[in-house]
Design a protein around this motif. Sequence first.
Motif, PDB file in Angstrom:
ATOM      1  N   GLY A  16       0.823  -1.214   0.000  1.00  8.88           N
ATOM      2  CA  GLY A  16       0.000   0.000   0.000  1.00  8.88           C
ATOM      3  C   GLY A  16       0.851   1.255   0.000  1.00  8.88           C
ATOM      4  O   GLY A  16       0.545   2.236  -0.687  1.00  8.88           O
ATOM      5  N   ASP A  17       1.942   1.237   0.771  1.00  8.08           N
ATOM      6  CA  ASP A  17       2.856   2.369   0.817  1.00  8.08           C
ATOM      7  C   ASP A  17       3.521   2.583  -0.542  1.00  8.08           C
ATOM      8  O   ASP A  17       3.621   3.717  -1.024  1.00  8.08           O
ATOM      9  CB  ASP A  17       3.909   2.136   1.894  1.00  8.08           C
ATOM     10  CG  ASP A  17       4.819   3.323   2.094  1.00  8.08           C
ATOM     11  OD1 ASP A  17       4.313   4.462   2.113  1.00  8.08           O
ATOM     12  OD2 ASP A  17       6.048   3.113   2.237  1.00  8.08           O
ATOM     13  N   ILE A  18       3.963   1.514  -1.160  1.00  4.07           N
ATOM     14  CA  ILE A  18       4.581   1.610  -2.491  1.00  4.07           C
ATOM     15  C   ILE A  18       3.566   2.133  -3.504  1.00  4.07           C
ATOM     16  O   ILE A  18       3.876   3.014  -4.324  1.00  4.07           O
ATOM     17  CB  ILE A  18       5.153   0.244  -2.927  1.00  4.07           C
ATOM     18  CG1 ILE A  18       6.371  -0.107  -2.075  1.00  4.07           C
ATOM     19  CG2 ILE A  18       5.526   0.241  -4.398  1.00  4.07           C
ATOM     20  CD1 ILE A  18       6.875  -1.520  -2.266  1.00  4.07           C
ATOM     21  N   HIS A  19       2.340   1.622  -3.429  1.00  6.09           N
ATOM     22  CA  HIS A  19       1.295   2.068  -4.345  1.00  6.09           C
ATOM     23  C   HIS A  19       0.983   3.557  -4.133  1.00  6.09           C
ATOM     24  O   HIS A  19       0.868   4.313  -5.097  1.00  6.09           O
ATOM     25  CB  HIS A  19       0.029   1.222  -4.149  1.00  6.09           C
ATOM     26  CG  HIS A  19      -1.103   1.647  -5.007  1.00  6.09           C
ATOM     27  ND1 HIS A  19      -1.111   1.464  -6.369  1.00  6.09           N
ATOM     28  CD2 HIS A  19      -2.272   2.267  -4.692  1.00  6.09           C
ATOM     29  CE1 HIS A  19      -2.225   1.946  -6.863  1.00  6.09           C
ATOM     30  NE2 HIS A  19      -2.955   2.438  -5.858  1.00  6.09           N
ATOM     31  N   SER A  20       0.863   3.972  -2.868  1.00  5.74           N
ATOM     32  CA  SER A  20       0.590   5.382  -2.574  1.00  5.74           C
ATOM     33  C   SER A  20       1.716   6.274  -3.079  1.00  5.74           C
ATOM     34  O   SER A  20       1.473   7.335  -3.663  1.00  5.74           O
ATOM     35  CB  SER A  20       0.422   5.588  -1.070  1.00  5.74           C
ATOM     36  OG  SER A  20      -0.697   4.901  -0.601  1.00  5.74           O
TER      37      SER A  20
END
Length: 163
Positions: free
Chosen positions: A39-43
């Motif tokens: 999720g952090d990478i996607h954000s």
Amino acid sequence: MNLLPWRQYQQAHCVRFWGLMFTGSLLIVLMLMVSLRVGDIHSRHVLQRELSGIQTVQNRLEARLMREQDVAQPDVDKWFPTQVWPPALLSLAHIIPSQAWLTQLRYQPPSLILTGYATTLPVLSGMNVVLSKIEGFTPGPAGALLQDNQGRWAFTFQLKKRG
């Protein structure tokens, strides 16, 4: 009655149960960590794309503004070269009577719009004659004439650039 096999069975069952609970908890924690990381990478990826888009729009806007300034500048120079300003403003400063003063001076090609106040009506009526003497301009239509609560006359005059 010998309870030893039953105790061994209960002990093995308890070890399996708590082993599965520990392993399941460990798997859940690992899945949560991976999920948060993804999720952090996607954000971060979404924010980078948004920043890139904003920078692209900003660069295009700056380029458009530069093109418009490059295009608009020759038009202003064509209509009103900067060499005309100093003599026009100096003659305006010398010609306007002391009982009249300007509050705004605006240039909207091809007109120069003067806004101000006069102390008396005769001074105001003589402004049209006075403004015809300004170098490089001819008097245009007069704007609204209003008297304020202090007895001053508010005026707006328009001067057209001579051809």
